[in-house]
Design a protein around this motif. Sequence first.
Motif, PDB file in Angstrom:
ATOM      1  N   LYS A 116       0.838  -1.211   0.000  1.00  0.00           N
ATOM      2  CA  LYS A 116       0.000   0.000   0.000  1.00  0.00           C
ATOM      3  C   LYS A 116       0.870   1.257   0.000  1.00  0.00           C
ATOM      4  CE  LYS A 116      -4.325  -1.569   2.063  1.00  0.00           C
ATOM      5  NZ  LYS A 116      -5.161  -1.449   0.857  1.00  0.00           N
ATOM      6  N   TYR A 117       1.937   1.220   0.809  1.00  0.00           N
ATOM      7  CA  TYR A 117       2.852   2.378   0.847  1.00  0.00           C
ATOM      8  C   TYR A 117       3.442   2.637  -0.547  1.00  0.00           C
ATOM      9  CZ  TYR A 117       3.136   3.247   5.914  1.00  0.00           C
ATOM     10  OH  TYR A 117       2.856   3.613   7.206  1.00  0.00           O
ATOM     11  N   ILE A 118       3.870   1.555  -1.188  1.00  0.00           N
ATOM     12  CA  ILE A 118       4.509   1.716  -2.508  1.00  0.00           C
ATOM     13  C   ILE A 118       3.499   2.250  -3.522  1.00  0.00           C
ATOM     14  CG2 ILE A 118       5.613   0.464  -4.425  1.00  0.00           C
ATOM     15  CD1 ILE A 118       6.864  -1.390  -2.245  1.00  0.00           C
ATOM     16  N   VAL A 119       2.297   1.670  -3.510  1.00  0.00           N
ATOM     17  CA  VAL A 119       1.273   2.122  -4.465  1.00  0.00           C
ATOM     18  C   VAL A 119       0.874   3.571  -4.168  1.00  0.00           C
ATOM     19  CG1 VAL A 119      -1.115   1.745  -5.234  1.00  0.00           C
ATOM     20  CG2 VAL A 119       0.429  -0.192  -4.961  1.00  0.00           C
ATOM     21  N   ALA A 120       0.789   3.903  -2.881  1.00  0.00           N
ATOM     22  CA  ALA A 120       0.445   5.285  -2.498  1.00  0.00           C
ATOM     23  C   ALA A 120       1.509   6.252  -3.016  1.00  0.00           C
ATOM     24  CB  ALA A 120       0.336   5.389  -0.983  1.00  0.00           C
ATOM     25  N   SER A 121       2.768   5.860  -2.873  1.00  0.00           N
ATOM     26  CA  SER A 121       3.869   6.728  -3.343  1.00  0.00           C
ATOM     27  C   SER A 121       3.818   6.863  -4.859  1.00  0.00           C
ATOM     28  CB  SER A 121       5.223   6.158  -2.917  1.00  0.00           C
ATOM     29  OG  SER A 121       5.252   6.002  -1.517  1.00  0.00           O
ATOM     30  N   LEU A 122       3.591   5.734  -5.543  1.00  0.00           N
ATOM     31  CA  LEU A 122       3.524   5.773  -7.013  1.00  0.00           C
ATOM     32  C   LEU A 122       2.343   6.615  -7.483  1.00  0.00           C
ATOM     33  CD1 LEU A 122       4.430   2.068  -7.913  1.00  0.00           C
ATOM     34  CD2 LEU A 122       5.852   4.096  -8.216  1.00  0.00           C
ATOM     35  N   PHE A 123       1.226   6.509  -6.749  1.00  0.00           N
ATOM     36  CA  PHE A 123       0.047   7.289  -7.111  1.00  0.00           C
ATOM     37  C   PHE A 123       0.327   8.787  -6.947  1.00  0.00           C
ATOM     38  CE2 PHE A 123      -3.950   9.393  -5.710  1.00  0.00           C
ATOM     39  CZ  PHE A 123      -4.638   9.299  -6.897  1.00  0.00           C
ATOM     40  N   THR A 124       1.036   9.120  -5.867  1.00  0.00           N
ATOM     41  CA  THR A 124       1.394  10.534  -5.632  1.00  0.00           C
ATOM     42  C   THR A 124       2.280  11.038  -6.765  1.00  0.00           C
ATOM     43  OG1 THR A 124       1.341  10.035  -3.284  1.00  0.00           O
ATOM     44  CG2 THR A 124       2.371  12.100  -3.916  1.00  0.00           C
ATOM     45  N   ILE A 125       3.258  10.211  -7.143  1.00  0.00           N
ATOM     46  CA  ILE A 125       4.156  10.594  -8.253  1.00  0.00           C
ATOM     47  C   ILE A 125       3.339  10.760  -9.539  1.00  0.00           C
ATOM     48  CG2 ILE A 125       6.085   9.782  -9.699  1.00  0.00           C
ATOM     49  CD1 ILE A 125       7.125   8.369  -7.079  1.00  0.00           C
ATOM     50  N   PHE A 126       2.376   9.851  -9.727  1.00  0.00           N
ATOM     51  CA  PHE A 126       1.513   9.924 -10.908  1.00  0.00           C
ATOM     52  C   PHE A 126       0.716  11.232 -10.926  1.00  0.00           C
ATOM     53  CE2 PHE A 126      -2.915   9.156 -12.353  1.00  0.00           C
ATOM     54  CZ  PHE A 126      -2.683   9.001 -13.715  1.00  0.00           C
ATOM     55  N   LEU A 127       0.188  11.613  -9.746  1.00  0.00           N
ATOM     56  CA  LEU A 127      -0.579  12.865  -9.654  1.00  0.00           C
ATOM     57  C   LEU A 127       0.296  14.071 -10.006  1.00  0.00           C
ATOM     58  CD1 LEU A 127      -2.950  12.946  -6.537  1.00  0.00           C
ATOM     59  CD2 LEU A 127      -3.545  12.839  -8.947  1.00  0.00           C
ATOM     60  N   VAL A 128       1.536  14.077  -9.467  1.00  0.00           N
ATOM     61  CA  VAL A 128       2.441  15.200  -9.739  1.00  0.00           C
ATOM     62  C   VAL A 128       2.775  15.238 -11.234  1.00  0.00           C
ATOM     63  CG1 VAL A 128       4.692  16.224  -9.249  1.00  0.00           C
ATOM     64  CG2 VAL A 128       3.407  15.142  -7.424  1.00  0.00           C
ATOM     65  N   LEU A 129       3.011  14.065 -11.782  1.00  0.00           N
ATOM     66  CA  LEU A 129       3.337  13.978 -13.216  1.00  0.00           C
ATOM     67  C   LEU A 129       2.185  14.538 -14.053  1.00  0.00           C
ATOM     68  CD1 LEU A 129       5.712  12.746 -14.897  1.00  0.00           C
ATOM     69  CD2 LEU A 129       4.215  10.803 -15.303  1.00  0.00           C
ATOM     70  N   LEU A 130       0.978  14.151 -13.645  1.00  0.00           N
ATOM     71  CA  LEU A 130      -0.222  14.625 -14.345  1.00  0.00           C
ATOM     72  C   LEU A 130      -0.344  16.152 -14.224  1.00  0.00           C
ATOM     73  CD1 LEU A 130      -2.428  12.941 -15.764  1.00  0.00           C
ATOM     74  CD2 LEU A 130      -3.822  13.208 -13.714  1.00  0.00           C
ATOM     75  N   LEU A 131      -0.121  16.628 -13.003  1.00  0.00           N
ATOM     76  CA  LEU A 131      -0.195  18.070 -12.752  1.00  0.00           C
ATOM     77  C   LEU A 131       0.879  18.806 -13.563  1.00  0.00           C
ATOM     78  CD1 LEU A 131      -1.411  20.391 -10.934  1.00  0.00           C
ATOM     79  CD2 LEU A 131       0.483  19.965  -9.399  1.00  0.00           C
ATOM     80  N   ALA A 132       2.083  18.248 -13.556  1.00  0.00           N
ATOM     81  CA  ALA A 132       3.197  18.893 -14.268  1.00  0.00           C
ATOM     82  C   ALA A 132       2.911  18.932 -15.772  1.00  0.00           C
ATOM     83  CB  ALA A 132       4.490  18.156 -13.976  1.00  0.00           C
ATOM     84  N   LEU A 133       2.535  17.783 -16.303  1.00  0.00           N
ATOM     85  CA  LEU A 133       2.296  17.696 -17.748  1.00  0.00           C
ATOM     86  C   LEU A 133       1.211  18.664 -18.207  1.00  0.00           C
ATOM     87  CD1 LEU A 133       2.415  13.942 -18.833  1.00  0.00           C
ATOM     88  CD2 LEU A 133       3.686  15.851 -19.816  1.00  0.00           C
ATOM     89  N   THR A 134       0.067  18.605 -17.492  1.00  0.00           N
ATOM     90  CA  THR A 134      -1.048  19.465 -17.901  1.00  0.00           C
ATOM     91  C   THR A 134      -0.704  20.938 -17.705  1.00  0.00           C
ATOM     92  OG1 THR A 134      -2.011  19.090 -15.738  1.00  0.00           O
ATOM     93  CG2 THR A 134      -2.904  17.796 -17.543  1.00  0.00           C
ATOM     94  N   SER A 135       0.004  21.241 -16.614  1.00  0.00           N
ATOM     95  CA  SER A 135       0.298  22.663 -16.385  1.00  0.00           C
ATOM     96  C   SER A 135       1.299  23.190 -17.413  1.00  0.00           C
ATOM     97  CB  SER A 135       0.785  22.924 -14.952  1.00  0.00           C
ATOM     98  OG  SER A 135       1.891  22.139 -14.663  1.00  0.00           O
ATOM     99  N   PHE A 136       2.278  22.376 -17.800  1.00  0.00           N
ATOM    100  CA  PHE A 136       3.234  22.825 -18.822  1.00  0.00           C
ATOM    101  C   PHE A 136       2.514  23.020 -20.164  1.00  0.00           C
ATOM    102  CE2 PHE A 136       6.656  21.485 -15.947  1.00  0.00           C
ATOM    103  CZ  PHE A 136       7.592  22.468 -16.192  1.00  0.00           C
ATOM    104  N   ILE A 137       1.699  22.009 -20.519  1.00  0.00           N
ATOM    105  CA  ILE A 137       1.035  22.082 -21.839  1.00  0.00           C
ATOM    106  C   ILE A 137       0.046  23.254 -21.889  1.00  0.00           C
ATOM    107  CG2 ILE A 137      -0.571  20.868 -23.390  1.00  0.00           C
ATOM    108  CD1 ILE A 137       0.823  18.233 -22.393  1.00  0.00           C
ATOM    109  N   LEU A 138      -0.813  23.342 -20.853  1.00  0.00           N
ATOM    110  CA  LEU A 138      -1.836  24.404 -20.863  1.00  0.00           C
ATOM    111  C   LEU A 138      -1.223  25.796 -20.717  1.00  0.00           C
ATOM    112  CD1 LEU A 138      -4.594  22.721 -18.666  1.00  0.00           C
ATOM    113  CD2 LEU A 138      -4.705  23.189 -21.109  1.00  0.00           C
ATOM    114  N   SER A 139      -0.251  25.913 -19.802  1.00  0.00           N
ATOM    115  CA  SER A 139       0.320  27.245 -19.543  1.00  0.00           C
ATOM    116  C   SER A 139       1.070  27.768 -20.758  1.00  0.00           C
ATOM    117  CB  SER A 139       1.256  27.199 -18.337  1.00  0.00           C
ATOM    118  OG  SER A 139       0.569  26.736 -17.226  1.00  0.00           O
ATOM    119  N   TYR A 140       1.905  26.921 -21.342  1.00  0.00           N
ATOM    120  CA  TYR A 140       2.636  27.377 -22.539  1.00  0.00           C
ATOM    121  C   TYR A 140       1.678  27.586 -23.708  1.00  0.00           C
ATOM    122  CZ  TYR A 140       7.139  26.429 -20.262  1.00  0.00           C
ATOM    123  OH  TYR A 140       8.213  26.453 -19.417  1.00  0.00           O
TER     124      TYR A 140
END
Lengths: 275, 218
Positions: A116-140
């Motif tokens: 659960k800890y590992i999946v939780a960490s991976l999910f958090t990384i996934f959320l950040v990745l999603l946030l980063a990707l969308t914010s870079f694409i939309l902002s630029y």
Amino acid sequence: MRLLYIETYKLFRQSRTYYAILALFFIEAIVLLSAYYQGTGIIDIVLANLKDTFYFQGKLLNGNLIIYFILNSFWFHVPLLCMIIVSGMLTTEYQEKTLQTVFMQPVVKWKYLLAKYIVASLFTIFLVLLLALTSFILSYGIFGKGDLVVYTNGLTFFEHDDAFYRLVYAFLFGTLSLVFFSVVSLTLAVLLKESFKTWIAAALFLIVSTLLLKIDLGNEVWNQIAFFKLNNTWQYFFNHDIEWNTIIINSVLMGLYILVTMLVGLFLFQKKDIG
Amino acid sequence: MKLHGILLLFLYAANGFSQTAEEQVLFVKSRLDSIETFQADIKLHVDISFIKMPDKEALAVFKKGEDVVIKSEDFVLIPKRGLDLSFSELFEYPFMVVDRGEVEGQSTSLLAISILPSDNKADFSVANLHIDTQKQRITWAEINTKKDGAYTLRLTYPDSQAILPTKLDVSFEMDRIRIPLNFAGSDVSIDRKKIRAADQKTGKIRLALKYRNIEKTQ
């Protein structure tokens, strides 16, 4: 591996996971909209004093500044979302009594929680990745490229290429802080078992951590190593000269805090009765 | 008539300080007035304690009688004052010249003068200049404006003939910056003592100019 797969499957079967992702997009949309309508006003206020002395050529309300605004949601909104989702990974199992069913089978308790800890960490990384990707694409895409201006005891300007790599690093290192909050919330779930209690405790932990960030502990060492002082490590990328040594030390310390919190959770879970 | 003019110029140049301060100023003015247009690639270096900015490149376009236009793809801070390399604002309205005597320059002695506008329409109250009388050009200027405070220019030329500088330092007084706290990141520690101490600051912009073309009247 099988436990990891099952936990990932369970996480993405929960509707609240998708609500969290939607909430993340919602926060992002609010930042983008407010920047679109009020960004120029904010920039004008920031540069008001300089207007007496200078003319400005070029625009500062650009994609880089918007991504920087979005990054600031790291302080509260994104960790809060992560904590709610991640703690739910365990509290719902307590509430729905599925844990008892799981442990009727030959599953090692600590391995189960570790998954659960590992999946939780991976999910958090996934959320950040999603946030980063969308914010870079939309902002630029909406605001274009340009120099980034930030305020850290003075105005610092970064050219586009420089700003881009600083923002990418900030997302990368900011992820560690988010993983820490996710791990803490899962550990709190081990202790409290109930969803609402865990959410309140997790939110309280986040609020207190944010408040303590500004408090001077009166000792250089404590100011350096206290976990709540490490949550702003990503901001170091917006100092004119990047203090890599401090960033690496802070990241190693944050890694240790994550590890210790996990170990405490595993130990408590192993010791506790399921019921 | 033309020959007479050349002879007069030769005599002025040969006699140097034998000219009056006003004559020296008028001679420099006539040299500056001869510039019709120029285009220069400029590199701007901001030297202000509370602003960190990478050096920027831009294109400066000058047309006689108009303000210098700065074009850049980057974000650049352009000083409101100090880019008037023709010093047209000093000579726009009638003025008086006060001789302040000689001052020591880097390699030669310079003539210090003050320009006082005799017309209230002028944007400045007094301008102090150092003039290299042998090379007939301004090497330093301190201009006290009525609206934008005082600013100082230090001009460096590439050779003994040039009338336009290739290096220009513009210094000016400016207020400290007041940032709304909600713009600063949550972690930013505001050093109030430092901020208060920095109430009034001297800023400096250093420009390196590389001329693409200079058109002059003969």
